[in-house]
Design an enzyme around this catalytic site. Structure first.
Site, PDB file in Angstrom:
ATOM      1  CG  ASP A 136       9.177  -3.552   1.784  1.00  0.00           C
ATOM      2  OD1 ASP A 136       7.896  -4.192   1.978  1.00  0.00           O
ATOM      3  OD2 ASP A 136      10.055  -3.768   2.735  1.00  0.00           O
ATOM      4  CB  ILE A 137       5.735   0.653   3.156  1.00  0.00           C
ATOM      5  CG1 ILE A 137       5.064   0.734   2.029  1.00  0.00           C
ATOM      6  CG2 ILE A 137       5.724   1.746   4.115  1.00  0.00           C
ATOM      7  CD1 ILE A 137       3.422   0.726   2.278  1.00  0.00           C
TER       8      ILE A 137
ATOM      9  CG  ASN B 193       0.042  -2.637  10.049  1.00  0.00           C
ATOM     10  OD1 ASN B 193      -0.825  -1.629   9.828  1.00  0.00           O
ATOM     11  ND2 ASN B 193       0.143  -3.530   9.396  1.00  0.00           N
TER      12      ASN B 193
ATOM     13  CG  HIS C 129      -3.937  -4.337  11.449  1.00  0.00           C
ATOM     14  ND1 HIS C 129      -3.601  -4.720  12.588  1.00  0.00           N
ATOM     15  CD2 HIS C 129      -2.883  -4.915  10.712  1.00  0.00           C
ATOM     16  CE1 HIS C 129      -2.590  -5.684  12.740  1.00  0.00           C
ATOM     17  NE2 HIS C 129      -2.330  -5.853  11.657  1.00  0.00           N
TER      18      HIS C 129
ATOM     19  CG  ASP D  54      -5.837  -2.183   5.660  1.00  0.00           C
ATOM     20  OD1 ASP D  54      -4.810  -2.890   5.473  1.00  0.00           O
ATOM     21  OD2 ASP D  54      -6.967  -2.545   6.218  1.00  0.00           O
TER      22      ASP D  54
ATOM     23  NE  ARG E 126       7.040   3.544 -20.706  1.00  0.00           N
ATOM     24  CZ  ARG E 126       8.059   2.796 -21.050  1.00  0.00           C
ATOM     25  NH1 ARG E 126       8.378   2.871 -22.126  1.00  0.00           N
ATOM     26  NH2 ARG E 126       8.364   1.837 -20.331  1.00  0.00           N
TER      27      ARG E 126
ATOM     28  CD  GLU F 110       5.360  -4.749   4.386  1.00  0.00           C
ATOM     29  OE1 GLU F 110       4.357  -5.665   4.118  1.00  0.00           O
ATOM     30  OE2 GLU F 110       6.558  -4.980   4.993  1.00  0.00           O
TER      31      GLU F 110
END
Lengths: 142, 544
Positions: free
Chosen positions: B402-403, B410, B415, B419, B435, B446
């Site tokens: 999670d950011i 934002n 926005h 993005d 892998r 996010e």
């Protein structure tokens, strides 16, 4: 090659010979200069109106025996000599009528030619001859 | 054509007939069989017609034959009578006695002479039946007749002979005249011959009965005949032995010279004998025709089977198999032009469908913004990897990312920048995983998730460390963050050997718990927990 050549030669020769053998009997000439050509009716008229007329049947004697034109004598062209003819017709101005079987019979024309050669003056030639006589139902003498 | 179409439609509508229940094969074979049936029926009818036509032609031919045969007999009769007349009229006693009688007006000796041929058996020499011998003068007036023979004839010349001989002039008077004539109920044949030949003095008439000669028609025709009188239809001569029903009568009427009916000649042909040959011919022709028709039909059906029905059947089977799920297969049909074209076009269509399917599948599993797999792909993959790990009893690790304070990012940068930030973070995470079996997906706004198959907690730690490092190196400014001046992330992970009793989502919720713990612990760090006791928890902040 020789075999082919000879075969062709034989074939051509055969064709030629066959043609000769099978050729139809020739017709008597259409006209005969020096003679008067008559038909069956005219022959009857001549016999009726010309008592001196000598009618000669030039066919074979066997044919003559079976039937002939009334008053005719049998004298074939091959047997006819000046001597024999003179017995029946001593005079050269004697009227003579020749006939044989028909258009394909050369005997009457040959006999007429002979008579012309021997200076007979009045010659009648019944060219259509016996065929026309029988066909028209003219009287037959035996 | 439109008319035919309407008729077909009406038929189909009226009976509620479903045309699709008919296959090309059964329709074609039915049509061919119907054609064959009609050919056979037509052959039978034509055979019957041919038989009738042949019989009529034969009848017509036989009519001509009887006509020719009768004429031949009459010609023969004419020749023989003429011969008799010739013999009697020029030479012999008759002409002599005739001349004498003309002069003396006494006919007795002439009559005796006329009787002579009857007495001397002259008749036997010729095949003619003498009826009478009569003499006429030059003007065709009756003079005398034989006492022998029929007594009933009138004492005058028959009309037909009179017409033919009267008024003749010159040479034509010497010609013979012939005629078939009638008196009361009988017919006679006469020859009028001039007596004296060329020097006509009168006429001799030989009258004969033609019946005996006509009865020889049977020999000529090789079949029985009957002769009836043309005057009163009385039977004069009758031969047939068999029943008349089994015989085919062919009639010919012999007419007199004046055009009246003299004799009705009937020839009886054996019908069975006549039609035997024709029937054999008809049978052979019809049988050959039918055999040929049937052979043609079988050949036609065989060719249809070879070039149409079989390829169509194979094509239908393959199409069924393709539409049942084997879309990746192609039709492998070679045949006539239309079938090959149809097969090729079908293959083009399936190729297009496959291509579109691939595009749709790609769209359905990829996230539009970040171009990494989306939540759906993650769920599918997780399910299969979970099952796989369960079966093999291998470790499976899931990382939830999670950011930190993204809402504030934002709000601060807008926005669009948000993005852009998400894209960069997604790329960084993607770059941290090596892998091919590993999966990075965008889980929510996010939030990102990583599936690491066959990875223990230690492996997961390595990956998480790598991700943290990559993100930190991005240095995306975030002034409103409480953690740092650039964008940071928190990672919660869970590593387990899955068991069949639990759902695949349990591992996600466990990882979520770890993420929650990491956030609670101050963000910008990862916490990866492990399934097996003693539960080992690794906490790592960005300073590590």
């Amino acid at each position: 090659m020789k075999i082919i050549y000879y075969s062709l030669l034989i074939i051509f020769a055969e064709l030629f010979l066959t043609h000769t053998v099978w050729a139809e009997k020739p017709f008597a000439p259409k006209t005969l200069p020096g003679t008067i050509q008559v038909n069956a009716e005219e022959t009857v008229e001549l016999i009726m109106n010309m008592p001196n007329l000598l009618v000669i049947d030039t066919r074979k004697e066997t044919e003559y025996t079976k039937g002939h034109i009334q008053g005719s004598i049998s004298l074939s062209d091959t047997e006819m000599t000046l001597e024999k003819l003179s017995q029946y017709a001593p005079n050269k101005s004697q009227a003579i009528l020749f006939y044989c079987n028909g258009e394909r019979c050369l005997r009457s024309s040959n006999a007429a030619k002979k008579a012309l050669k021997w200076d007979y003056k009045l010659i009648y030639w019944f060219r259509t001859g016996w065929n026309e006589w029988v066909k028209k139902g003219m009287p037959i003498s035996r | 054509m439109s008319g035919l179409k309407k008729v077909c439609q009406s038929v189909v509508n009226m009976k509620n007939f479903d045309i699709s229940c008919l296959s090309i094969k059964s329709l074609t074979i039915t049509i061919l069989i119907v054609i064959g049936f009609f050919s056979v029926v037509v052959s039978f009818f034509s055979g019957d017609y041919f038989l009738k036509a042949a019989q009529e032609a034969q009848l017509s031919a036989l009519k001509r034959v009887i006509k020719v045969a009768t004429r031949d007999i009459m010609q023969d009769l004419r020749d023989q009578t003429y011969d008799v007349a010739t013999t009697l009229s020029i030479n012999g006693s008759i002409p002599e006695e005739f001349t004498k009688a003309q002069k003396s007006k006494n006919n007795e000796l002439l009559i005796t002479a006329l009787d002579d041929p009857f007495i001397t058996g002259f008749v036997g020499v010729y095949n003619v039946e003498l009826v009478k011998i009569r003499a006429y003068d030059i003007k065709l007036q009756f003079i005398a007749e034989s006492n022998k023979g029929s007594m009933n004839l009138p004492k005058q010349i028959p009309e037909i002979l009179y017409q033919k001989a009267y008024n003749r002039q010159g040479a034509s008077r010497s010609q013979a005249a012939f005629g078939l004539w009638q008196y009361v109920d009988k017919s006679y044949y006469s020859v009028l011959m001039p007596i004296g030949g060329i020097f006509v003095s009168g006429y001799l008439e030989i009258v004969v009965n033609p019946i005996n000669n006509l009865s020889k028609l049977s020999e000529k025709m090789d079949s029985p005949i009957s002769i009836r009188s043309g005057i009163d239809s009385k039977k004069i001569y009758y031969m047939p032995q068999k029943s008349v029903d089994a015989l085919l009568p062919i009639e010919y009427t012999l007419k007199t010279d004046l055009g009246k009916s003299a004799y009705i000649l009937t020839n009886y042909e054996d019908i069975a004998q006549l039609s035997k040959g024709i029937k054999q011919t008809v049978f052979t022709t019809i049988s050959t025709l039918i055999v040929l028709t049937l052979m043609m039909l079988f050949i036609a059906i065989w060719l249809f089977q070879l070039f149409l029905f079989k390829p169509l059947h194979m094509m239908l089977n393959q199409i069924n198999s393709i539409t049942d799920g084997n879309i990746d297969h192609d039709l492998k049909i070679k045949g006539l032009n239309e079938i090959t074209v149809l097969s090729e076009e079908f293959n083009k269509m399936t190729k297009e469908i496959r291509s579109r399917e691939r595009a749709l599948k790609h769209l359905s599993i990829m996230d539009g913004l970040t171009q990494i797999p989306n939540r759906r792909k993650f769920d599918e993959d997780l399910k299969s990897q979970y099952a796989n790990a369960c079966r093999k009893q291998q470790s499976l690790s899931v990382l939830m990312i999670d950011i930190d304070h993204f809402k504030r990012f934002n709000d601060t940068y807008g926005h669009l920048e948000g993005d852009d930030c998400i894209k960069k973070v997604a790329t960084a995470i993607q770059n941290s995983v090596y892998r091919p079996t590993d999966l990075v997906a965008r889980y929510g706004g996010e939030e990102f998730a990583v599936i690491l198959p066959d990875t223990s907690v230690n492996g997961a730690q390595v990956v998480a460390t790598k991700i943290m490092k990559e993100i930190n190196q991005l240095k995306i400014p975030h002034s409103d963050s409480t953690v740092n001046d650039h964008v940071t992330i928190s990672i919660g992970g869970y590593s387990a050997i899955p068991c069949i009793q639990e759902e695949s989502t349990s591992i996600v919720s466990e990882a979520d718990k770890s993420l929650y713990e990491a956030k609670e612990a101050g963000r910008n760090q990862f916490i990866i927990r492990c399934q097996f006791p003693p539960e080992k928890t690794t906490n790592m902040n960005n300073n590590l």
